[in-house]
Design an enzyme around this catalytic site. Structure first.
Site, PDB file in Angstrom:
ATOM      1  N   LYS A   1       9.755   2.923   7.344  1.00 23.17           N
ATOM      2  CA  LYS A   1       9.071   4.454   7.258  1.00 23.17           C
ATOM      3  C   LYS A   1       9.803   6.130   6.935  1.00 23.17           C
ATOM      4  CE  LYS A   1       4.466   5.764   7.728  1.00 23.17           C
ATOM      5  NZ  LYS A   1       3.006   5.210   6.938  1.00 23.17           N
TER       6      LYS A   1
ATOM      7  N   VAL B   1     -12.586   6.031   2.486  1.00 29.81           N
ATOM      8  CA  VAL B   1     -12.967   5.333   2.493  1.00 29.81           C
ATOM      9  C   VAL B   1     -14.102   4.341   3.528  1.00 29.81           C
ATOM     10  CG1 VAL B   1     -12.105   2.417   4.983  1.00 29.81           C
ATOM     11  CG2 VAL B   1     -10.175   4.185   3.470  1.00 29.81           C
TER      12      VAL B   1
HETATM   13  P1  NAD Z   1     -10.529  11.294   4.133  1.00 27.82           P
HETATM   14  O1  NAD Z   1      -9.635  12.141   4.415  1.00 27.82           O
HETATM   15  O2  NAD Z   1     -10.170  10.850   2.675  1.00 27.82           O
HETATM   16  O3  NAD Z   1     -11.829  10.828   4.908  1.00 27.82           O
HETATM   17  C1  NAD Z   1     -11.302  10.995   6.619  1.00 27.82           C
HETATM   18  C2  NAD Z   1     -13.497  11.539   6.818  1.00 27.82           C
HETATM   19  O4  NAD Z   1     -13.285  12.291   8.086  1.00 27.82           O
HETATM   20  C3  NAD Z   1     -13.697  13.459   5.903  1.00 27.82           C
HETATM   21  O5  NAD Z   1     -14.422  13.256   5.322  1.00 27.82           O
HETATM   22  C4  NAD Z   1     -13.209  14.429   7.107  1.00 27.82           C
HETATM   23  O6  NAD Z   1     -14.276  15.536   6.799  1.00 27.82           O
HETATM   24  C5  NAD Z   1     -13.895  12.951   8.375  1.00 27.82           C
HETATM   25  N1  NAD Z   1     -13.502  14.026   8.978  1.00 27.82           N
HETATM   26  C6  NAD Z   1     -12.791  14.099   9.651  1.00 27.82           C
HETATM   27  N2  NAD Z   1     -12.857  14.472  11.239  1.00 27.82           N
HETATM   28  C7  NAD Z   1     -13.910  14.528  11.824  1.00 27.82           C
HETATM   29  C8  NAD Z   1     -15.004  14.327  12.618  1.00 27.82           C
HETATM   30  N3  NAD Z   1     -14.201  15.075  13.691  1.00 27.82           N
HETATM   31  N4  NAD Z   1     -15.542  13.394  13.055  1.00 27.82           N
HETATM   32  C9  NAD Z   1     -16.438  12.445  11.467  1.00 27.82           C
HETATM   33  N5  NAD Z   1     -16.122  13.011  10.850  1.00 27.82           N
HETATM   34  C10 NAD Z   1     -14.384  13.526  10.889  1.00 27.82           C
HETATM   35  O7  NAD Z   1      -9.989   9.893   4.364  1.00 27.82           O
HETATM   36  P2  NAD Z   1      -9.570   8.276   4.197  1.00 27.82           P
HETATM   37  O8  NAD Z   1      -8.540   7.876   3.295  1.00 27.82           O
HETATM   38  O9  NAD Z   1     -11.207   8.145   3.776  1.00 27.82           O
HETATM   39  O10 NAD Z   1      -9.102   7.114   6.224  1.00 27.82           O
HETATM   40  C11 NAD Z   1      -9.454   7.129   6.998  1.00 27.82           C
HETATM   41  C12 NAD Z   1      -9.191   6.911   7.735  1.00 27.82           C
HETATM   42  O11 NAD Z   1      -8.284   5.413   7.704  1.00 27.82           O
HETATM   43  C13 NAD Z   1      -7.742   7.537   7.981  1.00 27.82           C
HETATM   44  O12 NAD Z   1      -7.700   7.734   9.723  1.00 27.82           O
HETATM   45  C14 NAD Z   1      -6.457   6.247   7.196  1.00 27.82           C
HETATM   46  O13 NAD Z   1      -5.452   7.092   8.105  1.00 27.82           O
HETATM   47  C15 NAD Z   1      -7.578   5.505   7.629  1.00 27.82           C
HETATM   48  N6  NAD Z   1      -6.790   4.698   6.330  1.00 27.82           N
HETATM   49  C16 NAD Z   1      -6.672   5.219   5.093  1.00 27.82           C
HETATM   50  C17 NAD Z   1      -6.338   3.993   4.178  1.00 27.82           C
HETATM   51  C18 NAD Z   1      -6.484   5.021   2.294  1.00 27.82           C
HETATM   52  O14 NAD Z   1      -6.768   3.608   1.992  1.00 27.82           O
HETATM   53  N7  NAD Z   1      -7.416   5.455   2.456  1.00 27.82           N
HETATM   54  C19 NAD Z   1      -5.639   3.209   4.692  1.00 27.82           C
HETATM   55  C20 NAD Z   1      -5.315   2.636   6.168  1.00 27.82           C
HETATM   56  C21 NAD Z   1      -5.887   3.780   6.954  1.00 27.82           C
END
Ligand code: NAD
Length: 370
Positions: free
Chosen positions: A80, A184
């Site tokens: 990382k 996601v």
């Molecule tokens: P994103 O930022 O697109 O979506 C996160 C969502 O959570 C947003 O819509 C936000 O408004 C909402 N949110 C924030 N605080 C909140 C709360 N207190 N209550 C309810 N909703 C809330 O992120 P993403 O890409 O969809 O990723 C989601 C999670 O999955 C993250 O933790 C990320 O690290 C993990 N992740 C994502 C990927 C990927 O491919 N995008 C891969 C591995 C892990």
């Protein structure tokens, strides 16, 4: 700062500090383990308060990548990087070019990608100086948005959990509470809805909730009420540390399986609590490894159909974790760590026996994207 002491605690192989006077670049690359292959992991850009915070973070994250790649069955190690700076103010082409040169200097032992605070554009700047970078846009032959692949993996991981807990992979009438309707979460809702699941959803962004309610006939829930929903499955797709002393007693769920990173506030304590309560937990870094599978695919020449197919294999990977947890009577998060450690140890032992005098050469380096 006692860097070697910190490295020794988790057995990191290499830590590289990079500074560039002209651009102000301050970066740290941590390579935790390259037994299985080159270390792959994203570059985080963050305003760390101290250098020590940055070092601790990069060491912790690099180690996590070793486990993630090992359980996912990838021939990749864990690494990382962090760039100390404000992603809103300090980004520039030259900064990321300077960073790209630092990555290039490692000759392929570390392959980078985007992470919190960095995006596809930044990686394209990095790419001008090194080919050891993934997460490039589709237009340039890269993998683009990983979220559909991550969501597909989470969906298959959920099915492995329902098979284990209820003896079925059918989502028909299964009640699922989804926290976070971002990249996601929204794709996951789509897959679940298509398969007949009943969705309870929340987000702090009202427009996102409205969209999902309308498209997938979901029921909206206030952000703090998601923990109380009477549903079989909870899929956290927003924040970390949502499994903690305050929320655990509220759960009526039988399964927790979602994309969010670091879901357990305390790995040891809360993993054990879930086990005692009979809640099946799909370890976060296992079920969300579709994102890593996606960028790993880019190394061999990206193909989305293949990446999606590989993400479906998360079904078998999660099943294995649940089986090991059951047979060894341990929490699932401990089981996944053991599986990762065993794989790395076995390969290390094999390499010591057969190729003690040569470095591993099966990996030829990422394809130069055109
Ligand atoms: P994103 O930022 O697109 O979506 C996160 C969502 O959570 C947003 O819509 C936000 O408004 C909402 N949110 C924030 N605080 C909140 C709360 N207190 N209550 C309810 N909703 C809330 O992120 P993403 O890409 O969809 O990723 C989601 C999670 O999955 C993250 O933790 C990320 O690290 C993990 N992740 C994502 C990927 C990927 O491919 N995008 C891969 C591995 C892990």
């Amino acid at each position: 700062m006692k860097t070697f002491e910190l490295m020794m605690q988790s057995n990191h192989e290499q830590v590289v500090f990079g500074y560039d006077r002209d651009t102000g670049l301050k970066a740290i690359i941590a390579i935790h383990n390259t037994i299985l292959g080159p270390a792959l992991g994203g570059t985080r850009m963050w305003m760390y308060e101290t250098e020590e915070d940055a070092l601790n973070d990069v060491l912790r994250l690099a180690r996590g990548m070793t486990y993630k790649a090992a359980v996912a069955g990838l021939n990749l190690g864990g690494g990382k990087a962090v760039i100390i700076g404000d992603p809103k103010k300090d980004k520039s082409e030259v900064l990321f070019r300077a960073y790209g040169r630092l990555v290039e200097g490692l000759g392929g032992r570390y392959i980078t990608a985007e992470d919190v605070g960095t995006d596809v554009r930044d990686m394209e700047w990095v790419r001008t100086e090194t080919s050891f970078v993934t997460g490039i846009s589709e237009a340039l032959g890269g993998s683009g948005d990983p979220s559909p692949v991550t969501a597909r993996g989470v969906f298959y991981g959920i099915r492995a959990c329902t098979q284990h807990q209820f003896g079925t992979t059918s989502m028909k009438d299964m009640r699922v509470a989804v926290q976070g309707l971002g990249h996601v979460g929204t794709y996951l809702c789509e897959f679940l809805h298509e398969q007949g699941a009943q969705l309870y959803v929340t987000d702090i962004d009202a427009d996102r909730v409205k969209n999902v309610v309308e498209r997938f006939n979901a029921t909206a829930v206030a952000p703090d009420e998601i923990y109380d929903v009477d549903a079989e499955i909870f899929a956290p797709c927003a924040l970390g540390a949502i499994i903690n002393d305050e929320t655990l007693d509220r759960f009526k769920f039988k399964i927790i399986a979602g994309a969010a990173n670091n879901q357990l506030r305390d790995e040891k304590v809360h993993g054990q609590h879930l086990k005692e309560k009979g809640i099946l937990y799909a370890p976060d870094y296992v079920i969300n490894s579709g994102g890593l599978i996606n960028v790993a695919n880019e190394i061999e020449g990206y193909n989305r159909t293949r990446a999606l197919k590989q993400a479906e294999e998360i079904y078998g990977i999660v099943k294995n974790v649940l089986d090991v947890a059951k047979s060894e009577d341990i929490p699932t998060n401990i089981a996944s760590n053991r599986i990762a450690e065993r794989r790395v140890e076995q390969v290390a032992r094999l390499r010591r026996r057969f190729i003690t005098d040569r470095p591993i050469h099966f990996y030829k380096g990422p394809r130069r994207l055109t």
